[in-house]
Design a protein around this motif. Structure first.
Motif, PDB file in Angstrom:
ATOM      1  N   LEU A 412      35.405  46.572  41.561  1.00  0.00           N
ATOM      2  CA  LEU A 412      35.327  45.444  42.686  1.00  0.00           C
ATOM      3  C   LEU A 412      35.847  44.054  41.824  1.00  0.00           C
ATOM      4  CD1 LEU A 412      31.743  46.753  43.870  1.00  0.00           C
ATOM      5  CD2 LEU A 412      33.765  46.450  44.826  1.00  0.00           C
ATOM      6  N   ALA A 413      35.435  43.864  40.618  1.00  0.00           N
ATOM      7  CA  ALA A 413      35.798  42.585  40.051  1.00  0.00           C
ATOM      8  C   ALA A 413      37.310  42.286  40.028  1.00  0.00           C
ATOM      9  CB  ALA A 413      35.276  42.525  38.298  1.00  0.00           C
ATOM     10  N   ILE A 414      38.027  43.467  39.849  1.00  0.00           N
ATOM     11  CA  ILE A 414      39.676  43.270  39.999  1.00  0.00           C
ATOM     12  C   ILE A 414      40.064  42.745  41.432  1.00  0.00           C
ATOM     13  CG2 ILE A 414      41.841  44.763  39.959  1.00  0.00           C
ATOM     14  CD1 ILE A 414      40.478  46.409  37.924  1.00  0.00           C
ATOM     15  N   GLU A 415      39.400  43.436  42.372  1.00  0.00           N
ATOM     16  CA  GLU A 415      39.570  42.931  43.884  1.00  0.00           C
ATOM     17  C   GLU A 415      39.116  41.621  44.223  1.00  0.00           C
ATOM     18  OE1 GLU A 415      37.629  46.021  46.266  1.00  0.00           O
ATOM     19  OE2 GLU A 415      39.386  47.715  45.685  1.00  0.00           O
ATOM     20  N   ASP A 416      38.080  40.930  43.561  1.00  0.00           N
ATOM     21  CA  ASP A 416      37.518  39.875  43.556  1.00  0.00           C
ATOM     22  C   ASP A 416      38.418  38.745  42.961  1.00  0.00           C
ATOM     23  OD1 ASP A 416      35.521  40.927  45.321  1.00  0.00           O
ATOM     24  OD2 ASP A 416      33.970  41.173  43.791  1.00  0.00           O
ATOM     25  N   LEU A 417      39.107  39.171  41.973  1.00  0.00           N
ATOM     26  CA  LEU A 417      39.821  38.063  41.184  1.00  0.00           C
ATOM     27  C   LEU A 417      41.288  38.099  41.480  1.00  0.00           C
ATOM     28  CD1 LEU A 417      38.462  38.891  37.401  1.00  0.00           C
ATOM     29  CD2 LEU A 417      37.885  37.234  38.917  1.00  0.00           C
ATOM     30  N   ALA A 418      41.949  37.055  41.222  1.00  0.00           N
ATOM     31  CA  ALA A 418      43.336  36.880  41.566  1.00  0.00           C
ATOM     32  C   ALA A 418      43.920  37.649  40.644  1.00  0.00           C
ATOM     33  CB  ALA A 418      43.862  35.464  41.436  1.00  0.00           C
ATOM     34  N   PRO A 419      45.137  38.221  41.052  1.00  0.00           N
ATOM     35  CA  PRO A 419      45.940  39.351  40.295  1.00  0.00           C
ATOM     36  C   PRO A 419      46.388  38.597  38.831  1.00  0.00           C
ATOM     37  CG  PRO A 419      46.917  39.401  42.162  1.00  0.00           C
ATOM     38  CD  PRO A 419      45.664  38.104  42.344  1.00  0.00           C
ATOM     39  N   ASP A 420      46.444  37.224  38.523  1.00  0.00           N
ATOM     40  CA  ASP A 420      46.918  36.700  37.425  1.00  0.00           C
ATOM     41  C   ASP A 420      45.627  36.178  36.758  1.00  0.00           C
ATOM     42  OD1 ASP A 420      46.275  34.606  39.280  1.00  0.00           O
ATOM     43  OD2 ASP A 420      47.642  33.107  38.944  1.00  0.00           O
ATOM     44  N   HIS A 421      44.432  36.604  36.956  1.00  0.00           N
ATOM     45  CA  HIS A 421      43.344  35.908  36.298  1.00  0.00           C
ATOM     46  C   HIS A 421      43.198  36.629  35.209  1.00  0.00           C
ATOM     47  CE1 HIS A 421      39.031  35.325  35.378  1.00  0.00           C
ATOM     48  NE2 HIS A 421      39.081  34.404  36.254  1.00  0.00           N
ATOM     49  N   PRO A 422      42.956  35.994  33.848  1.00  0.00           N
ATOM     50  CA  PRO A 422      42.762  36.282  32.517  1.00  0.00           C
ATOM     51  C   PRO A 422      42.094  37.562  32.503  1.00  0.00           C
ATOM     52  CG  PRO A 422      42.558  33.810  32.586  1.00  0.00           C
ATOM     53  CD  PRO A 422      42.628  34.412  34.008  1.00  0.00           C
ATOM     54  N   ALA A 423      41.044  37.724  33.161  1.00  0.00           N
ATOM     55  CA  ALA A 423      40.022  38.805  33.043  1.00  0.00           C
ATOM     56  C   ALA A 423      40.656  40.092  33.390  1.00  0.00           C
ATOM     57  CB  ALA A 423      38.589  38.487  33.629  1.00  0.00           C
ATOM     58  N   ALA A 424      41.666  40.002  34.443  1.00  0.00           N
ATOM     59  CA  ALA A 424      42.096  41.187  35.064  1.00  0.00           C
ATOM     60  C   ALA A 424      42.786  42.193  33.923  1.00  0.00           C
ATOM     61  CB  ALA A 424      43.128  40.966  35.980  1.00  0.00           C
ATOM     62  N   ILE A 425      43.276  41.861  32.875  1.00  0.00           N
ATOM     63  CA  ILE A 425      43.853  42.788  32.058  1.00  0.00           C
ATOM     64  C   ILE A 425      42.496  43.593  31.598  1.00  0.00           C
ATOM     65  CG2 ILE A 425      45.251  42.878  29.781  1.00  0.00           C
ATOM     66  CD1 ILE A 425      46.852  40.752  30.621  1.00  0.00           C
ATOM     67  N   SER A 426      41.471  43.034  31.206  1.00  0.00           N
ATOM     68  CA  SER A 426      40.407  43.465  30.291  1.00  0.00           C
ATOM     69  C   SER A 426      39.651  44.568  31.362  1.00  0.00           C
ATOM     70  CB  SER A 426      39.504  42.371  29.709  1.00  0.00           C
ATOM     71  OG  SER A 426      39.954  41.781  28.840  1.00  0.00           O
ATOM     72  N   LEU A 427      39.562  44.232  32.690  1.00  0.00           N
ATOM     73  CA  LEU A 427      39.165  44.890  33.599  1.00  0.00           C
ATOM     74  C   LEU A 427      39.644  46.192  33.738  1.00  0.00           C
ATOM     75  CD1 LEU A 427      38.026  42.215  36.372  1.00  0.00           C
ATOM     76  CD2 LEU A 427      36.541  43.853  34.702  1.00  0.00           C
ATOM     77  N   HIS A 428      41.171  46.180  33.809  1.00  0.00           N
ATOM     78  CA  HIS A 428      42.021  47.323  33.877  1.00  0.00           C
ATOM     79  C   HIS A 428      41.969  48.424  32.786  1.00  0.00           C
ATOM     80  CE1 HIS A 428      44.131  46.855  37.520  1.00  0.00           C
ATOM     81  NE2 HIS A 428      44.586  45.415  37.138  1.00  0.00           N
ATOM     82  N   GLU A 429      41.727  47.649  31.667  1.00  0.00           N
ATOM     83  CA  GLU A 429      41.701  48.653  30.459  1.00  0.00           C
ATOM     84  C   GLU A 429      40.078  49.135  30.531  1.00  0.00           C
ATOM     85  OE1 GLU A 429      43.343  49.322  27.709  1.00  0.00           O
ATOM     86  OE2 GLU A 429      44.894  48.222  28.666  1.00  0.00           O
ATOM     87  N   ILE A 430      39.198  48.476  30.828  1.00  0.00           N
ATOM     88  CA  ILE A 430      37.736  49.282  31.271  1.00  0.00           C
ATOM     89  C   ILE A 430      38.072  50.260  32.062  1.00  0.00           C
ATOM     90  CG2 ILE A 430      35.603  48.933  32.167  1.00  0.00           C
ATOM     91  CD1 ILE A 430      35.672  46.027  31.253  1.00  0.00           C
ATOM     92  N   LYS A 431      38.847  50.141  33.058  1.00  0.00           N
ATOM     93  CA  LYS A 431      39.003  51.343  34.199  1.00  0.00           C
ATOM     94  C   LYS A 431      39.728  52.360  33.429  1.00  0.00           C
ATOM     95  CE  LYS A 431      39.973  51.295  38.330  1.00  0.00           C
ATOM     96  NZ  LYS A 431      40.508  51.285  39.519  1.00  0.00           N
TER      97      LYS A 431
END
Length: 761
Positions: A412-431
């Motif tokens: 959900l957080a990935i979908e709510d954030l822009a693809p280039d958001h700095p937190a996206a990488i960490s969220l993908h690692e969490i997944k």
């Protein structure tokens, strides 16, 4: 006084007178005859008596001569020397060697070996006799005896009264019997004797003697007839007993020969005297080849165990029972196990003459016991795994819920954030981390409990790499590990957990084969196309494209005669406690379950290679868009879904994500609220999705209550661990699906979409 007129005397007196005169004459004649007889026949009779006496003495001292016991022989001669008629005794062996002697006290010893001395003794009136002593051991000797004859007058006075009385008695008895009792006694007795001779000669016990008179002779005849009847009956019983004994002997011989245990008789020299068929088969020789030979000659391996036992029985006479021993023999070094019972064999006087041996072959029983122990160990292990599975199932349920919440919220957080958001990488690692954690839970379940073969389109190289990493941590450093993989390997439809199990099992076996001297474990991944059945390395592989995984080691190799048996259940070449023989049979089953094949190649001293073939998946060009296609097909169309789970976070997450997918979701954490909602409006929901394990009321109980309200309501029950009994109960109450809880919320949406589409069709 007138002269005696003999002719005028009464017959009775005449008979008495004649008998008296005859008695006087007979007495005189008897005395004269006795004197003459004694004088003329004394020396031969004395010599015969001395020889008989010497024979008796020789029989007694034979044992002492055989065992060369001179002390005992002297004692015997001294004891016999107490007879006043014996002057001297001696035992002379071959060659004139004096073995034992005796002579009267205060007399000179007599050298019986000297012929001149013997002649002097005979000239002096001694009675000289000798008797040979022959022994079984081959020792030859002679017993010499010198006896003193009594004076002639003494001999005559000793025998004269007796001879006269005997002569007179015989003379009077003869006259009386011949004159007065001839018809009363002689003739009936002669008839009785004639009958007895006939019975003895012809063995005809049916003959009888006439017993018309009532006197003693008649009674004797009747008693003789009664004796014949008894003898006839006894003879008949004896014949019956002999027939019975003969039949029993035949039966005993048949039982001995056909007994299902090995029977034999061993004598005091440890020679086989009697052997039955089974004992011959145990020894690998016919019974005739064993008889007469010692156990050391005929059966040397068996003698090592049997010899000391037989010697103990022969020495003590006590039985030795239930002695277990084993022998390894034959070209294949086969081990046979026996239980032996050993009893002393005695003769009619109780002397031990041998050993009766009974051998029971318990090889099959021992092997059955060993297999039973293996099965018991497997059962205990299975029970442990069952308990571990139960524990793991409970942990997996709760842990999967937590992981799903983490993964879903990250999505959900990935979908709510822009693809280039700095937190996206960490969220993908969490997944990715949660996906690995879920796979770990699944492997724990697969290890502790059997799991359904769930195949997905996967790339097997990461599975192989992970298996190598685990093996590297578990084996010694002297074993080198290598991975060789071709580029652009095809994907396969496979269960990653089961393939991982196969690789771990084969890798562990390969490392065990190199445990002593080290080596190299190589896993190769390559693609291979089979164009026809003639080119196929296995009948199970049809023409097509395959992914081949080769697990090769440089260990000891497998003997050619065992290659065909490596995949048999419970077959293992490892020692007790080192393996169960189930690993390769499980590997074979898993590969066959993937519609593949497993082949083995081995060379002693070089190594072993296992080739695993998995059918390559037919993947189209649209594979790269699989995720987007899946998301598209899982989209909802406003369907109303009731979602029930006891985890608040999970209910909140699933509700949010499924609403984004186009479903109208009602989330509840208490089953009772769900029941009330459906009861209030049974048609208000198109589908119910419920967790299986919830406190207070399980998903099965909830489904049963809902189906009573609305029998056609579609219900899907999910769980992190589905047991066989859960699926069986779901079928009984009418639940359409009991499935493993999906790893992601997107998979939950796809599951609902598939079920709703199936209902519409």
């Amino acid at each position: 006084m007138t002269p005696l007129d003999f002719s005028n005397l009464p017959l009775r007196r005449r008979l008495l007178l004649l008998v008296g005169l005859a008695a006087v004459v007979a007495l005189l004649l008897a005395v004269a005859a006795a004197a003459i007889y004694e004088y003329t026949t004394f020396r031969p009779r004395a010599a015969e008596q001395a020889r008989a006496q010497a024979q008796s003495i020789a029989a007694i001292v034979t044992a002492s001569v055989e065992f060369q016991d001179a002390r005992t022989a002297n004692q015997y001669l001294s004891a016999f020397g107490r007879d006043p008629s014996i002057e001297a005794l001696a035992i002379v062996q071959d060659g004139g060697v004096l073995f034992a002697k005796y002579h009267r006290p205060n007399t000179q010893p007599i050298d019986f070996a000297d012929a001149s001395v013997r002649n002097q003794l005979v000239t002096a009136g001694r009675v000289l006799t000798t008797y040979p002593i022959d022994t079984q051991s081959g020792v030859h000797a002679a017993l010499w005896m010198s006896a003193l004859p009594p004076p002639f007058a003494d001999r005559l006075l000793e025998y004269a009264p007796l001879l006269g009385a005997v002569a007179l008695s015989l003379f009077a008895l003869a006259i009386m019997l011949s004159i007065t009792l001839r018809r009363a006694i002689s003739e009936p007795v002669q008839a009785l004797a004639a009958t007895a001779r006939d019975v003895t000669r012809l063995r005809d016990y049916r003959r009888r003697v006439s017993s018309a008179s009532s006197d003693e002779v008649g009674q004797l005849a009747r008693d003789f007839n009664a004796m014949l009847e008894a003898v006839e009956e006894r003879e008949r019983a004896l014949r019956q007993s002999e027939e019975t004994a003969r039949r029993q002997l035949i039966e005993i011989e048949a039982i001995y020969a056909n007994a299902q245990v090995g029977l034999c008789v061993i004598d005091r020299e440890l020679r086989y005297v009697r052997v039955n068929k089974v004992k011959g088969e145990m020894s690998g020789q016919p019974p005739e080849a064993l008889i007469g030979r010692t156990i050391w000659e005929a059966t040397p391996q068996l003698a090592n165990a049997l010899g000391p036992i037989c010697e103990q029985v022969l020495e003590t006479g006590e039985p030795v029972a239930n002695v277990e021993f084993h022998i390894t023999a034959g070209p294949e070094a086969t081990t046979r196990y026996w239980v032996g019972n050993h009893h002393a064999l005695r003769d009619e006087v109780g002397n031990i003459i041998g050993v009766n041996v009974a051998l029971h072959d318990i090889t099959d029983r021992r092997r059955a016991d060993e297999e039973r122990l293996v099965l018991e160990a497997q059962l205990r292990q299975s029970q442990k795994m069952e308990a571990l599975g139960t524990l793991a199932g409970g942990i997996a349920h709760d842990f999967n819920n937590v992981l799903t919440a983490i993964s879903g919220n990250a999505q959900l957080a990935i979908e709510d954030l822009a693809p280039d958001h700095p937190a996206a990488i960490s969220l993908h690692e969490i997944k990715r981390a949660t996906a690995r954690a879920k796979d770990l839970v699944r492997r724990i379940l697969a290890f502790s409990r059997p799991e359904q073969n769930i195949q997905h389109l996967i790339d097997l190289r990461p599975v192989v790499e992970e298996a190598l990493r685990l093996l590297r941590a578990a084996v010694p450093r002297m074993i080198d590990m290598r991975l060789e993989a071709e580029p652009d390997l095809p994907a396969v439809m496979a269960d990653a957990t089961q393939v991982h199990q196969v690789l771990m099992n084969l890798g562990k076996n390969a490392c065990d084969a190199m445990q002593a001297h080290g080596g190299t474990l190589t896993i190769r991944l390559s693609s291979e196309r089979i164009h026809s059945l003639l080119e196929s390395p296995s009948p199970d592989l049809h023409p097509g494209c395959y992914l081949r995984i080769s697990v090769a080691d440089t260990g000891t190799g497998i003997p050619p005669e065992l290659i065909e048996r490596v995949f048999e259940p419970f077959f293992t070449t490892k020692g007790p406690g080192e393996g169960t023989g189930l690993g390769l049979s499980v590997v074979h089953g898993i590969v066959r379950g993937h519609r593949g094949a497993i082949l083995v190649r081995s060379e002693l001293g070089v190594g072993t290679t296992f080739d695993l073939y998995f059918p390559a998946a037919d993947v189209g060009a649209g594979t790269t868009d699989q995720t987007s296609a899946t998301a598209a097909t899982a989209a909802g169309r406003g369907e109303r879904v009731l979602y029930v789970d006891d985890e608040d976070q999970l209910v909140h997450l699933v509700t949010r994500m499924m609403e984004r997918m186009g479903y109208n979701v009602t989330g509840m954490t208490r089953p009772t609220d769900a029941i009330e909602a459906v009861r209030a409006d049974p048609r208000s929901f198109d589908l119910v999705l419920s967790d299986l394990g919830m406190p207070g009321m399980s998903g099965m109980d909830l489904a049963e209550e809902l189906l009573q309200i609305r029998p056609d309501l579609p219900i899907i029950i999910t769980s992190g661990y589905v047991r066989t009994e859960d699926a069986r109960r779901a079928e009984q109450i009418g639940v359409q699906d009991v499935v493993m809880k999906p790893n992601t919320v997107a998979e939950i949406g796809q599951l609902i979409r598939d079920r709703l589409d199936a209902l519409r069709k």
